[in-house]
Every structure is written in C-alpha cells, then in structure tokens.
Write an enzyme that holds these catalytic residues in place. Structure first.
Site, PDB file in Angstrom:
ATOM      1  N   ASP A  76      40.538  41.327  39.681  1.00 45.30           N
ATOM      2  CA  ASP A  76      41.733  40.858  40.196  1.00 45.30           C
ATOM      3  C   ASP A  76      42.353  41.523  41.130  1.00 45.30           C
ATOM      4  OD1 ASP A  76      43.626  38.764  40.331  1.00 45.30           O
ATOM      5  OD2 ASP A  76      44.597  39.288  38.347  1.00 45.30           O
ATOM      6  N   HIS A 118      39.367  40.226  49.818  1.00 46.94           N
ATOM      7  CA  HIS A 118      38.095  39.588  49.124  1.00 46.94           C
ATOM      8  C   HIS A 118      36.897  40.234  49.810  1.00 46.94           C
ATOM      9  CE1 HIS A 118      40.381  36.613  46.938  1.00 46.94           C
ATOM     10  NE2 HIS A 118      40.609  35.973  48.042  1.00 46.94           N
ATOM     11  N   THR A 134      37.442  28.172  37.026  1.00 50.29           N
ATOM     12  CA  THR A 134      37.520  26.772  37.098  1.00 50.29           C
ATOM     13  C   THR A 134      38.969  26.476  37.631  1.00 50.29           C
ATOM     14  OG1 THR A 134      37.964  26.735  34.704  1.00 50.29           O
ATOM     15  CG2 THR A 134      35.757  25.955  35.424  1.00 50.29           C
ATOM     16  N   ASN A 167      40.466  28.508  39.862  1.00 50.17           N
ATOM     17  CA  ASN A 167      40.494  29.069  41.333  1.00 50.17           C
ATOM     18  C   ASN A 167      40.349  27.710  42.315  1.00 50.17           C
ATOM     19  OD1 ASN A 167      39.322  32.210  40.586  1.00 50.17           O
ATOM     20  ND2 ASN A 167      41.489  31.296  40.775  1.00 50.17           N
ATOM     21  N   TRP A 168      39.808  26.718  41.829  1.00 51.74           N
ATOM     22  CA  TRP A 168      39.374  25.433  42.857  1.00 51.74           C
ATOM     23  C   TRP A 168      40.966  25.022  43.515  1.00 51.74           C
ATOM     24  CZ3 TRP A 168      34.785  24.821  44.945  1.00 51.74           C
ATOM     25  CH2 TRP A 168      33.833  25.170  44.012  1.00 51.74           C
ATOM     26  N   ARG A 202      43.000  26.761  44.966  1.00 50.34           N
ATOM     27  CA  ARG A 202      43.656  27.587  46.020  1.00 50.34           C
ATOM     28  C   ARG A 202      43.451  26.907  47.278  1.00 50.34           C
ATOM     29  NH1 ARG A 202      42.555  33.862  44.632  1.00 50.34           N
ATOM     30  NH2 ARG A 202      43.209  33.587  42.471  1.00 50.34           N
ATOM     31  N   SER A 211      42.831  34.888  31.275  1.00 46.01           N
ATOM     32  CA  SER A 211      42.828  34.072  32.316  1.00 46.01           C
ATOM     33  C   SER A 211      41.271  33.209  31.893  1.00 46.01           C
ATOM     34  CB  SER A 211      42.801  34.429  33.744  1.00 46.01           C
ATOM     35  OG  SER A 211      43.885  35.202  33.998  1.00 46.01           O
TER      36      SER A 211
HETATM   37  C1  IPE Z   1      41.000  35.357  37.372  1.00 48.54           C
HETATM   38  O1  IPE Z   1      41.883  35.976  38.371  1.00 48.54           O
HETATM   39  C2  IPE Z   1      39.847  34.816  37.965  1.00 48.54           C
HETATM   40  C3  IPE Z   1      38.942  35.734  38.615  1.00 48.54           C
HETATM   41  C4  IPE Z   1      39.221  36.999  38.723  1.00 48.54           C
HETATM   42  C5  IPE Z   1      37.936  35.145  39.267  1.00 48.54           C
HETATM   43  P1  IPE Z   1      43.114  35.015  38.891  1.00 48.54           P
HETATM   44  O2  IPE Z   1      44.031  35.754  39.784  1.00 48.54           O
HETATM   45  O3  IPE Z   1      42.605  33.554  39.122  1.00 48.54           O
HETATM   46  O4  IPE Z   1      43.891  34.811  37.345  1.00 48.54           O
HETATM   47  P2  IPE Z   1      45.627  34.598  37.207  1.00 48.54           P
HETATM   48  O5  IPE Z   1      45.755  33.285  38.022  1.00 48.54           O
HETATM   49  O6  IPE Z   1      46.357  35.624  37.890  1.00 48.54           O
HETATM   50  O7  IPE Z   1      45.552  34.226  35.757  1.00 48.54           O
HETATM   51  C1  IPE Z   2      40.743  38.166  42.540  1.00 50.80           C
HETATM   52  O1  IPE Z   2      41.807  38.595  43.413  1.00 50.80           O
HETATM   53  C2  IPE Z   2      39.723  37.127  43.269  1.00 50.80           C
HETATM   54  C3  IPE Z   2      39.641  36.042  42.667  1.00 50.80           C
HETATM   55  C4  IPE Z   2      40.174  35.392  41.849  1.00 50.80           C
HETATM   56  C5  IPE Z   2      38.727  34.921  43.559  1.00 50.80           C
HETATM   57  P1  IPE Z   2      43.108  37.388  43.741  1.00 50.80           P
HETATM   58  O2  IPE Z   2      42.573  36.458  44.734  1.00 50.80           O
HETATM   59  O3  IPE Z   2      43.319  36.852  42.344  1.00 50.80           O
HETATM   60  O4  IPE Z   2      44.149  38.622  44.172  1.00 50.80           O
HETATM   61  P2  IPE Z   2      45.731  38.376  43.646  1.00 50.80           P
HETATM   62  O5  IPE Z   2      45.773  38.316  42.039  1.00 50.80           O
HETATM   63  O6  IPE Z   2      46.303  37.092  44.294  1.00 50.80           O
HETATM   64  O7  IPE Z   2      46.259  39.586  44.260  1.00 50.80           O
HETATM   65 MG    MG Z   3      44.283  37.284  40.784  1.00 48.44          MG
END
Ligand code: IPE
Ligand code: IPE
Ligand code: MG
Length: 247
Positions: free
Chosen positions: A24, A41, A70, A72-73, A75, A200
């Site tokens: 994360d 990323h 699941t 993250n879709w 976004r 999460s």
């Molecule tokens: C958890 O990170 C999912 C992954 C690392 C793939 P998120 O960034 O999606 O989690 P939340 O939204 O902060 O809980």
């Molecule tokens: C983790 O980094 C990667 C995924 C969840 C795919 P984030 O994209 O959640 O990064 P933050 O939490 O917004 O900094």
């Molecule tokens: Mg995150």
C-alpha cells in the site's frame, strides 16, 4: 544490478514459510513527489522484484502479494487500466527471472474479471512455472476475502445438497479446504506498508494467527532492507496461540 544482500550480519533464525503483504501507499508516494499515481505503481513494481529476491534469499517459500482487491475496481478507469498494463508488462519482463529462479506463479481471486490479455499471460506463466519450482509467488488479483469465504460456503452447500458431504461433518478443515488455494499453508507474517492499520478484506481466514507488521514506509520505498527488518521483527515476537509463555 543491485548489490548482493548481506544478511550474514543478522541471520534470521526463524524464517516464516509464508509471508503475505498488503502493498500500500503507491499513490501517496507519487503524490508527495508531484507525480501521477501510476508512477507510484511503476516504482511499486520495482519493489515487487526486490522483495521477491529478498524473500527467496531468506528462504521464504510462499510470498503472497495483494495487488488488486475486489474493491479496487471502483478506482478511475485510467488507473485500473494502468495497473493491468503494469501487470502484463511485469510478466513479460520477469518471466525469464521467475522461471530461472524456480518461482511458481499462482493467482488468487477472480481471474475471469481481468482483461483477456492479462488472463492469457497469467494462465501461460502459471502453467509454465508449475513444472519445476522451489518457491511460490501468489498474486491476489481481484481478490476479496469475504468473497472467497462466501465462495467456499457455496461450494460446501452444493456438495451437501448433492449428498456428497454430510453437513454435520463441516468443520474448520472443511472450510479451509474450500478456499481458493487449499494446499498453501497459512501466512505466519503479514506486512502492510504505508501505515494503515486495517486488513482491507485480505485473507481474513488465513491470517487468524499471523503476526502483523505495519510500517509507515510506502510500498515503492519498501525494498530488501525493509523486508529483512520485518523478518527480524517477526523473530522478536512471542507466538503463543492462546497458550502461556513457557520461558
Ligand atoms: C488494499 O489497499 C488493496 C491492495 C493493496 C491491493 P487499498 O489502498 O485498496 O486499501 P484501503 O482502500 O486503503 O483500505
Ligand atoms: C497500493 O497503493 C496499490 C493498490 C491498491 C493497487 P495505493 O494505490 O492504494 O496507494 P495509496 O493508498 O493511494 O497511497
Ligand atoms: Mg491504498
């Protein structure tokens, strides 16, 4: 090429067999630098490489990486597409490395929801890498733990309805056997980067007794050194499993 890791100075006595990581903080890493999120990323993909290498050196047999949930879709489309392209690129670039280092690739999650191109590459590499391996890299993709448990419950119910299974015999072992990767041992250590104190929807069942390690370091900055620090912290923990301290 990165310098070889000298872990002779701090040998890890008790190396977890399975480490799971919530990668994360990519977005915040980029934001701090005034860069688009996708740059975070991209750097995160470099951390995957570094951590894979460190885990192998330490002797960790299973490494599970939470790459896409699941949830993250939801976004923005651009970010989801960017992540999927990165994943495809990662497989193209590191296929040779994975095979050479005897790393088996497995996927945990709704693979059918991923773009066709990604599915094809994953399936091919999963097949190829399963022939001769010493280590397992599990990538959680379109993964949600509640969904996994619900899927297991449905599979068990189906068997019971068909008379293949007596409902009275359903126990913890039955549930574990119906999760996505029933042959994989539970993680002993779960690492989350970027300081968030939550799961999460990640491996709720399998992490029941895992040691949790949260670091403020953002995933793109989490490399070999940080991984070994996590292993060292794990070694200092007293695991009791509900019992008492014996020494
Ligand atoms: C958890 O990170 C999912 C992954 C690392 C793939 P998120 O960034 O999606 O989690 P939340 O939204 O902060 O809980
Ligand atoms: C983790 O980094 C990667 C995924 C969840 C795919 P984030 O994209 O959640 O990064 P933050 O939490 O917004 O900094
Ligand atoms: Mg995150």
């Amino acid at each position: 090429m990165a310098a070889p890791i000298d872990n002779q100075k701090s040998p890890i006595a008790n190396v977890p067999r399975h480490v799971a990581i919530i990668m994360d903080g990519n977005g915040r890493w980029a934001q701090q630098r005034g860069l688009p999120r996708i740059k975070g990323h991209e750097q995160g993909a470099e951390s995957v490489r570094a951590v894979l290498r460190a885990a192998r050196q330490a002797g960790v047999k299973y490494l599970t990486l939470y790459a896409f949930s699941t949830e993250n879709w939801i976004r923005p489309k651009d970010e989801v597409e960017g992540l999927m392209n990165l994943l495809a690129g990662f497989m193209d670039h590191y296929e040779g490395d994975l095979l050479k280092n005897k790393i088996r690739l497995r996927v945990m999650g709704q693979i059918e929801r991923l773009p066709q191109k990604v599915q094809k590459k994953l399936t091919k590499l999963m097949e190829k890498s399963a022939k001769d391996y010493e280590y397992t890299l599990i990538v959680a993709l379109s993964y949600g733990s509640r969904l996994e448990i619900a899927d297991a419950a449905r599979a068990i119910a189906r068997k019971a309805a068909k008379g293949e299974l007596d409902p009275e015999t359903v126990n913890e072992e039955t549930v574990a056997q119906h999760l996505y990767l029933p042959d994989v041992p539970d993680p002993e250590l779960m690492i989350r980067t970027s300081g968030e104190l939550r799961l999460s929807n990640f491996m709720l069942w399998q992490l029941s007794y895992a040691e949790l390690y949260v670091t403020d370091v953002f995933w793109p900055d989490f490399r070999e050194r940080e991984f070994f620090q996590a292993l060292e912290a794990f070694n200092r923990r007293g695991r009791r499993y509900g019992g008492i301290v014996t020494q």
